[in-house]
Every structure is written in structure tokens, then in C-alpha cells.
Design a protein around this motif. Structure first.
Motif, PDB file in Angstrom:
ATOM      1  N   GLU A 179       0.904  -1.272   0.074  1.00 11.09           N
ATOM      2  CA  GLU A 179      -0.022  -0.010   0.054  1.00 11.09           C
ATOM      3  C   GLU A 179       0.861   1.245   0.093  1.00 11.09           C
ATOM      4  OE1 GLU A 179      -3.663   2.221   2.501  1.00 11.09           O
ATOM      5  OE2 GLU A 179      -2.377   0.546   3.540  1.00 11.09           O
ATOM      6  N   GLN A 180       2.022   1.175   0.739  1.00 11.59           N
ATOM      7  CA  GLN A 180       2.679   2.157   0.791  1.00 11.59           C
ATOM      8  C   GLN A 180       3.592   2.397  -0.415  1.00 11.59           C
ATOM      9  OE1 GLN A 180       3.080   4.318   3.467  1.00 11.59           O
ATOM     10  NE2 GLN A 180       4.444   5.769   2.144  1.00 11.59           N
ATOM     11  N   THR A 181       3.845   1.597  -1.248  1.00  7.76           N
ATOM     12  CA  THR A 181       4.528   1.271  -2.455  1.00  7.76           C
ATOM     13  C   THR A 181       3.715   2.173  -3.523  1.00  7.76           C
ATOM     14  OG1 THR A 181       5.761  -0.639  -1.854  1.00  7.76           O
ATOM     15  CG2 THR A 181       5.303   0.021  -4.172  1.00  7.76           C
ATOM     16  N   TRP A 182       2.288   1.788  -3.625  1.00  3.43           N
ATOM     17  CA  TRP A 182       1.236   2.363  -4.601  1.00  3.43           C
ATOM     18  C   TRP A 182       1.294   3.765  -4.223  1.00  3.43           C
ATOM     19  CZ3 TRP A 182       2.639  -1.038  -7.294  1.00  3.43           C
ATOM     20  CH2 TRP A 182       2.620  -2.383  -7.135  1.00  3.43           C
ATOM     21  N   ILE A 214      13.034   9.864  -0.457  1.00  4.50           N
ATOM     22  CA  ILE A 214      12.647   8.993   0.075  1.00  4.50           C
ATOM     23  C   ILE A 214      11.660   7.942  -0.534  1.00  4.50           C
ATOM     24  CG2 ILE A 214      11.676   8.122   2.234  1.00  4.50           C
ATOM     25  CD1 ILE A 214      13.137  10.205   3.581  1.00  4.50           C
ATOM     26  N   GLY A 215      10.705   8.833  -1.090  1.00  2.66           N
ATOM     27  CA  GLY A 215       9.753   7.584  -1.553  1.00  2.66           C
ATOM     28  C   GLY A 215      10.019   6.551  -2.577  1.00  2.66           C
ATOM     29  N   LEU A 216      10.760   6.564  -3.548  1.00  2.00           N
ATOM     30  CA  LEU A 216      11.170   5.810  -4.470  1.00  2.00           C
ATOM     31  C   LEU A 216      12.341   4.774  -3.718  1.00  2.00           C
ATOM     32  CD1 LEU A 216      11.398   7.511  -7.871  1.00  2.00           C
ATOM     33  CD2 LEU A 216       9.533   6.055  -7.011  1.00  2.00           C
ATOM     34  N   ALA A 217      13.016   5.104  -2.775  1.00  2.00           N
ATOM     35  CA  ALA A 217      13.828   4.334  -2.066  1.00  2.00           C
ATOM     36  C   ALA A 217      13.094   3.072  -1.419  1.00  2.00           C
ATOM     37  CB  ALA A 217      14.764   5.183  -1.018  1.00  2.00           C
TER      38      ALA A 217
END
Length: 358
Positions: free
Chosen positions: A253-256, A321-324
Motif C-alpha cells: 500500500e505504501q508502495t502504490w 525517500i519515496g522511491l527508495a
């Protein structure tokens, strides 16, 4: 892969042979010198036996003793040459451990052409370069993150002070409260991203694996970000079939959310975001495309690195940070994530195994 391993094996063998030849050369030189010294001593009658000749045992014993003495001194004086690259590596590692990430190794003489030493040189320099780059990104992250944290805090404090003073009509009050709410959510999002990155970095085993509807999860993530994409008047193309997956629901969910947030952030006003889901025999592939600012080609391999921002001017909000987090979560699921540009459209794709054991 096998070819690379064979090449590495050859390089290791060449290093062993080089050291073995060096040791063998010392032994040969020591023995030859010992025999030469013994012959000289016999020639000048410096040493004799009772019958003026040395038997085989005595000769062998003298050669061994003299060879050992000569070999010791030869080794002592030549060890500086053979140990020079080892000492250089130790010194450079000490500098690296002290935080000097600009240090590099450069072998000279015969060591510079040996494949094994060239591999050591390349590996060390690559590691030092990556550490230097990571340190620069970390410093930039701290500066940018501090600035991004400070901005909403100042806004919240300023508008809260205006509300406390009073003398505002209903529209002004409502507007200030809305700003405070938005800035608070922004702070919450940044703090959660940092906490999530720390959590997934410390996680080495995928846990809490369940089977659930992936398509429904992605639609729910889109709804969570409704305010963001409606403000940019974006059109969303989200027609896809229903897909089930075995995975950690919370992590994905955090990934999407991060991928959608990224797509919205870099979309043109009034552009289109397309979300597709497909599958092959083993994987489910989710792709999120947006029209607008594309990723520079030189940044394609770096955007999933921690703290990295393709927009070095930091004109767009974000802290790298998001894509990491996306990369780490996908790795935990034994999947793959990649980016590509085509005709002004940027697409981030994630391939995940349909079945994943926790």
C-alpha cells in the motif's frame, strides 16, 4: 554469469601464481647463493673435514643453514616490495574508516598490470566513490529535509497566531484552518516516509504475507490521493481487471501511494495518469505512467537510491525517500522495479511474484 566467474577465478589464480613465483625466486636465489658461498669456502680451504672433504650429509646441512640465513635476510629486505600493495590497502581502508571518502587506490609497477590487483583497485575505488556520493546525498537530504520541515511548521505557527488574534470573518477562518490542515498532513507524510524507510531497511525477511485483491488496493490508494490529483485537474485512466496477489498488504500500500504521489507531482496540469495491471506466468506487473517532466537518462539508474532527487534544483517537493522505499519493498517481495521514458511519458513499473512465501 559463468563466464564472469571463470574470469574471476583466473584472476585469483594469477595472483596466487605471482606470489608463489616471488617466494620460489627467493628460495632459488637463497640456495644458489648458499652453494656459491660453500664452494668459495671450500676453494679457499676455509672449511675442511678430517679427510679434507665434506661428505654429502655435511654439505646438505651447510647448504640448508646458509640458505635459511640468506633467505631470511632476502625476505626481510624484499618484503617491503611484496607487502607494498597490502600496506597501501590497509592505509587506504583506515582513511576510509575515518570518513575520508575521497581516498583512492593506485597500484604501481608490476602490481598495476596484474588482473587480481586491478580488480582490488577497481572494487575499492568504486566503493569509496559510492560512499562519497552517499555522504553527499545524505548531507543534501538533511539540509533539504530540515528546510521542508521548517516551511510547514512556520506556516502552521503563523496562521495559528492569526486565528488566536481573532478579528477574522468566517471565510478567512476557514481558509486558515484549511492551510493548517494541509501543512499538518504534509508534515505527517514526510515523517511517515522517514519512519517507513527506517522500518523497511531494517527488515530482511518478508512477513505478514496474505492473499488479497491487488486491483482493489490500487483503486483505494488512488482515492486516498484524490485531493492531490484533482487540484492538478488530472485525468486518471484506471481500467484494469481484478488481480489477486500474495504479499505484505501494508508494505505494498505504501508502495502504490509513493508511486502515485510521484506521478502526480511530476504531471503537467491537466495531464493524464494511466495505471495498468498485467500478468505473465509468474508475475503481476503494475505500471503507472504520467505525462510531464521526464526523468533524465543519466538519472534512470539512480532514482531508486536513498536521498537521490533527479530534480537537483529542488523546485519540486520531495526528499528522495519515496522511491527508495518502493525499491526496498519490491526487493523484499523478490520483485523488480524500473523506469522508462517514451514520447514525453514517464512510466514506473513494478513486477511482483503472484505467490510469495513469508
Amino acid at each position: 554469469m559463468k563466464q564472469v566467474k571463470k574470469e574471476e577465478h583466473k584472476q585469483r589464480i594469477s595472483l596466487v601464481l605471482l606470489i608463489s613465483l616471488f617466494v620460489f625466486a627467493i628460495i632459488v636465489v637463497a640456495v644458489l647463493l648458499a652453494i656459491a658461498i660453500l664452494c668459495i669456502l671450500l676453494y679457499f680451504d676455509v672449511i675442511t673435514s678430517v679427510d679434507d672433504t665434506l661428505n654429502f650429509g655435511d654439505t646438505f646441512f651447510l647448504v640448508v643453514i646458509i640458505s635459511a640465513i640468506i633467505g631470511f635476510f632476502l625476505t626481510f629486505f624484499t618484503s617491503k616490495i611484496s607487502l607494498k600493495p597490502v600496506n597501501q590497502i590497509i592505509n587506504k581502508l583506515e582513511q576510509l574508516a575515518k570518513g575520508n571518502f575521497k581516498v583512492r587506490i593506485r597500484f604501481s609497477g608490476p602490481f598495476s598490470v596484474n588482473p587480481a590487483f586491478k580488480e582490488v583497485e577497481q572494487s575499492f575505488n568504486t566503493t569509496a566513490q559510492e560512499l562519497e556520493h552517499t555522504e553527499m546525498l545524505r548531507s543534501d537530504f538533511i539540509n533539504n529535509f530540515s528546510h521542508e520541515f521548517k516551511t510547514p511548521i512556520v506556516s502552521i505557527a503563523g496562521f495559528a497566531k492569526l486565528l488566536r488574534v481573532g478579528n477574522l470573518d468566517n471565510d478567512e477562518t476557514e481558509n486558515y484552518l484549511k492551510i493548517i490542515e494541509e501543512e499538518s498532513l504534509r508534515l505527517s507524510y514526510m515523517a511517515n516516509n522517514v519512519l517507513n524507510l527506517t522500518r523497511v531497511e531494517n527488515q530482511t525477511i518478508l512477513t505478514n504475507v496474505t492473499r488479497y485483491n491487488l486491483s482493489e488496493q490500487i483503486r483505494s490508494s488512488i482515492l486516498v490521493l484524490t485531493d492531490m490529483w484533482t487540484q492538478k485537474e488530472l485525468e486518471l485512466n484506471i481500467e484494469f481487471d481484478e488481480y489477486m496477489i500474495e504479499a505484505n498488504k501494508e508494505l505494498l500500500e505504501q508502495t502504490w501511494l509513493n508511486l502515485l504521489n510521484n506521478a502526480i507531482k511530476f504531471s503537467d496540469q491537466g495531464g493524464t495518469i494511466t495505471v495498468t495491471i498485467s500478468e505473465d506466468n509468474n508475475d503481476i506487473i503494475v505500471s503507472i505512467s504520467n505525462q510531464g517532466q521526464t526523468i533524465p537518462e543519466e538519472s534512470m539508474d539512480k532514482i531508486f537510491n536513498k536521498f537521490y532527487q533527479a530534480d537537483e534544483s529542488h523546485a519540486e517537493e520531495g526528499n528522495g525517500i519515496g522511491l527508495a522505499i518502493v525499491k526496498k519493498v519490491v526487493d523484499l517481495h523478490n520483485g523488480q522495479v524500473w523506469a522508462q521514458n517514451k514520447n514525453g511519458t514517464t512510466t514506473l513499473s513494478v513486477a511482483l511474484p503472484k505467490r510469495n512465501e513469508g
